[in-house]
Design a protein around this motif. Structure first.
Motif, PDB file in Angstrom:
ATOM      1  N   GLY A   1      -6.983   0.763  -6.171  1.00 39.03           N
ATOM      2  CA  GLY A   1      -6.755  -0.628  -5.969  1.00 39.03           C
ATOM      3  C   GLY A   1      -7.079  -1.204  -7.341  1.00 39.03           C
TER       4      GLY A   1
ATOM      5  N   TRP B   1       1.418  -0.523 -10.129  1.00 42.42           N
ATOM      6  CA  TRP B   1       1.225   0.316  -8.939  1.00 42.42           C
ATOM      7  C   TRP B   1       2.615   0.727  -8.124  1.00 42.42           C
TER       8      TRP B   1
ATOM      9  N   TRP C   1      -7.785   1.625   0.078  1.00 45.79           N
ATOM     10  CA  TRP C   1      -7.148   1.049  -0.896  1.00 45.79           C
ATOM     11  C   TRP C   1      -7.659  -0.618  -0.854  1.00 45.79           C
TER      12      TRP C   1
ATOM     13  N   HIS D   1       3.588  -2.146  -0.726  1.00 48.36           N
ATOM     14  CA  HIS D   1       2.307  -1.321  -0.566  1.00 48.36           C
ATOM     15  C   HIS D   1       2.959  -0.159   0.489  1.00 48.36           C
TER      16      HIS D   1
ATOM     17  N   VAL E   1      -7.014  -0.310   4.489  1.00 44.96           N
ATOM     18  CA  VAL E   1      -6.823  -1.560   3.692  1.00 44.96           C
ATOM     19  C   VAL E   1      -8.123  -2.394   3.796  1.00 44.96           C
TER      20      VAL E   1
END
Length: 253
Positions: free
Chosen positions: A52, A169, A207, A226, A248
């Motif tokens: 992250g 990412w 994350w 994601h 998350v």
């Protein structure tokens, strides 16, 4: 795996985070795993990826009650040069550590070490934890921004124009498209799994990221991006599969 989900949540909550389980493109229930393998009780490492942006690393100038200078003999972190070393805050991530000698921000204590302290209570005493840091502050899924876009510079403590938010990412193997942090996370995790040896288990992903995409109009595509990232990590990290737990985190409003 039910214990893992509970402790993952507890680890994030300890630092004032709340969690929600990412359910994007998950076809199986990762909490249902009644088989305890011999590998899970043999001497070895349980490996966890931390990914992250700055919220996962923990960025602050003040000290944290969880910033632990003393090492735990069963908790380790992956260092790309030194290998497996005792874990302590600040953990080693893809973004270089910062010092606050000039007033800049410093990584103090993210949820990683807090989680490890709780998780290790649930596994056999001969098992160890290996944290793999893959964080980089101020990053996301969004493409390059225009030169007129202003972004906060944590070192200089001012807004400045930037052009380097290049899909960092995004799960791609093409450097021209982006994805350097995605590929770096896989590389670090796989190197750690190899170094950890025969009885290593890859047991989960933490994350914590998002406001960068929200600021640069990425909210509408965030869930899809994601979900694609998680599927790619599960497919390319040694020992991971479609049942690998993912938690998350988000700030408690």
């Amino acid at each position: 795996m039910k214990k893992l989900w509970g402790i993952l949540s507890a680890g994030l909550l300890t630092l004032g985070f709340v969690t929600e389980i990412n359910a994007q493109a998950i076809d199986e229930d990762p909490t249902v795993n009644p088989v305890v393998s011999a590998q899970a009780t043999a001497d070895g490492y349980d490996v966890i990826l931390l990914a992250g942006q700055s919220n996962m690393a923990g960025r602050a100038t003040a000290s944290s009650p969880d910033a632990d200078a003393a090492t735990n003999p069963r908790i380790f972190m992956w260092h790309p040069i030194s290998g497996i070393v005792p874990a302590q805050d600040p953990l080693v991530h893809q973004e270089p550590r910062k010092t606050n000698a000039d007033g800049s921000f410093t990584f103090i204590a993210g949820p990683g070490l807090t989680f490890a302290k709780e998780y290790i209570k649930t596994i056999p005493s001969n098992r160890k934890v290996l944290l793999v840091g893959a964080v980089y502050g101020g990053t996301g899924f969004m493409p390059d921004v225009t030169a007129s876009t202003q972004r906060w510079n944590f070192t200089l403590k001012k807004f400045e124009s930037v052009t380097n938010l290049h899909h960092r990412w995004m799960p791609t193997d093409d450097p021209a498209t982006g994805g350097d942090l995605y590929r770096g996370a896989i590389r670090r995790a796989n190197e750690a799994m190899t170094a950890a040896g025969l009885n290593a288990r890859f047991v989960g992903i933490l994350w914590h990221q998002g406001e960068n995409d929200a600021v640069y109009d990425g909210a509408d595509t965030y869930a899809t991006n994601h979900g694609n990232l998680i599927n790619a990590l599960r497919s390319n990290i040694t020992g991971a599969d479609s049942r690998t737990p993912v938690v998350v985190g988000e700030f408690n409003p």
